[in-house]
Design a protein around this motif. Structure first.
Motif, mmCIF file in Angstrom:
data_model
loop_
_atom_site.group_PDB
_atom_site.id
_atom_site.type_symbol
_atom_site.label_atom_id
_atom_site.label_comp_id
_atom_site.label_asym_id
_atom_site.label_seq_id
_atom_site.Cartn_x
_atom_site.Cartn_y
_atom_site.Cartn_z
ATOM 1 N N GLY A 122 -28.947 17.757 7.650
ATOM 2 C CA GLY A 122 -30.392 17.647 7.744
ATOM 3 C C GLY A 122 -30.834 16.541 8.681
ATOM 4 N N ARG A 123 -31.931 15.895 8.318
ATOM 5 C CA ARG A 123 -32.489 14.816 9.151
ATOM 6 C C ARG A 123 -31.823 13.487 8.865
ATOM 7 N NH1 ARG A 123 -36.529 10.953 8.373
ATOM 8 N NH2 ARG A 123 -37.608 10.310 10.294
ATOM 9 N N ARG A 124 -31.467 13.251 7.612
ATOM 10 C CA ARG A 124 -30.902 11.967 7.208
ATOM 11 C C ARG A 124 -29.594 12.251 6.478
ATOM 12 N NH1 ARG A 124 -34.889 8.877 3.757
ATOM 13 N NH2 ARG A 124 -35.442 7.794 5.676
ATOM 14 N N GLY A 125 -28.539 12.319 7.222
ATOM 15 C CA GLY A 125 -27.204 12.506 6.673
ATOM 16 C C GLY A 125 -26.236 11.939 7.677
ATOM 17 N N GLY A 126 -25.026 12.438 7.691
ATOM 18 C CA GLY A 126 -24.104 11.931 8.694
ATOM 19 C C GLY A 126 -22.711 12.482 8.513
ATOM 20 N N THR A 127 -21.860 12.104 9.440
ATOM 21 C CA THR A 127 -20.451 12.472 9.389
ATOM 22 C C THR A 127 -19.616 11.206 9.294
ATOM 23 O OG1 THR A 127 -20.376 12.530 11.814
ATOM 24 C CG2 THR A 127 -20.716 14.630 10.665
ATOM 25 N N GLY A 128 -18.464 11.331 8.659
ATOM 26 C CA GLY A 128 -17.540 10.217 8.545
ATOM 27 C C GLY A 128 -16.121 10.688 8.799
ATOM 28 N N SER A 185 -23.131 7.938 11.873
ATOM 29 C CA SER A 185 -21.714 8.309 11.871
ATOM 30 C C SER A 185 -20.907 7.123 11.365
ATOM 31 C CB SER A 185 -21.258 8.695 13.280
ATOM 32 O OG SER A 185 -19.893 9.051 13.297
ATOM 33 N N LEU A 186 -20.003 7.393 10.423
ATOM 34 C CA LEU A 186 -19.072 6.374 9.921
ATOM 35 C C LEU A 186 -17.715 6.649 10.545
ATOM 36 C CD1 LEU A 186 -19.945 6.360 6.105
ATOM 37 C CD2 LEU A 186 -21.162 5.279 8.016
ATOM 38 N N GLU A 187 -17.121 5.614 11.124
ATOM 39 C CA GLU A 187 -15.919 5.828 11.926
ATOM 40 C C GLU A 187 -14.843 4.793 11.599
ATOM 41 O OE1 GLU A 187 -18.785 7.761 15.340
ATOM 42 O OE2 GLU A 187 -17.778 5.878 15.825
ATOM 43 N N GLY A 234 -13.974 8.823 15.810
ATOM 44 C CA GLY A 234 -15.304 9.403 15.719
ATOM 45 C C GLY A 234 -15.247 10.866 15.340
ATOM 46 N N PRO A 235 -16.400 11.523 15.216
ATOM 47 C CA PRO A 235 -16.427 12.908 14.753
ATOM 48 C C PRO A 235 -15.933 13.920 15.769
ATOM 49 C CG PRO A 235 -18.638 12.209 15.357
ATOM 50 C CD PRO A 235 -17.753 10.983 15.439
#
Length: 243
Positions: free
Chosen positions: A169-175, A202-204, A180-181
């Motif tokens: 969505g608008r406020r989420g992310g990948t880790g 993004s959490l890396e 990196g993704p």
């Protein structure tokens, strides 16, 4: 007297960050070197202090949307809610052990959901590739003879689907426990350019993903909020229900 049942019970915490150590921290090719210098000692100055020189994306870190998307929020534009999100962990270690260039598919996510239920909207979707076990070695980079990185990541279609269906969505992310993704060999970083929009982060270079359950946890991102920062080196925590 306050009853025991009324007392606040803190969540269980797990650290998802590597220790920043110049001897073991693997720096993304082309980024500035990471240096720690002792500038004061107790014996000479009455206190101990070190000077830190590093990029905002050194070691375990989070990135703000403006890292890749002009006009999108930078570190000091984010809301507190952008840095505390429900988290899911998708275990793709087996696939990545077979193929260092593996791209996590929509089918992988759907298989995870068959076992654990639908990913909540605006979640942090973390892939556990097993790459964290390579930290501190040249194998983390996994470069070929031409210097191309070979690391697993998300397929572009998967991230687009996660966004379009609201799971990011608008406020989420990948880790991820890699750099990196993106798949490492994608020099165009197409996945990052898609993730880093709106208020998504993004959490890396995550660590200790074995301790993060597949579902039911939150992530909490610390780190410095630099003025106009592209992100921050970070203490990233998993918050688990007490008990």
């Amino acid at each position: 007297m306050t009853r025991a049942a009324d007392r606040w019970v803190p969540p269980r915490l797990i650290s998802l960050s590597h220790v920043n150590d110049p001897e073991t921290t693997v720096v993304y090719p082309g980024d500035p070197a990471f240096e720690l210098e002792t500038v004061a000692t107790i014996a000479e100055d009455g206190f101990y202090m070190r000077f830190v020189s590093e990029a905002e994306h050194t070691g375990t870190h989070w990135g703000a949307p403006g890292h890749f998307s002009p006009g999108h929020p930078l570190a000091d534009d984010l809301d507190l809610e952008d840095l505390c999100l429900p988290a899911v962990r998708i275990d793709v270690r087996e696939q990545c052990a077979r193929d260092a260039d593996y791209e996590v598919t929509i089918a992988d996510v759907e298989e995870w959901e068959r076992r654990h239920g639908r990913i909540p909207d605006e979640s942090m979707v973390i892939i556990w590739t097993g790459w964290e076990q390579r930290w501190g070695t040249e194998a983390f980079l996994n470069r070929d003879a031409d210097g191309v990185l070979h690391q697993p990541g998300f397929a572009l279609a998967t991230v687009r689907w996660l966004i379009d269906t609201g799971r990011l969505g608008r406020r989420g992310g990948t880790g991820t426990d890699t750099f990196g993704p993106d798949p490492g060999r994608d020099s165009g970083l197409a996945v990052s350019r898609l993730v880093y929009q709106e208020h998504r982060i993004s959490l890396e270079v995550l660590a200790n993903l074995a301790e993060l359950p597949p579902t039911g946890a939150y992530i909490l991102c610390g780190g410095q909020i630099n003025k106009a920062g592209s992100g921050s080196t970070a203490l990233i925590y998993g918050l688990l229900p007490p008990g």
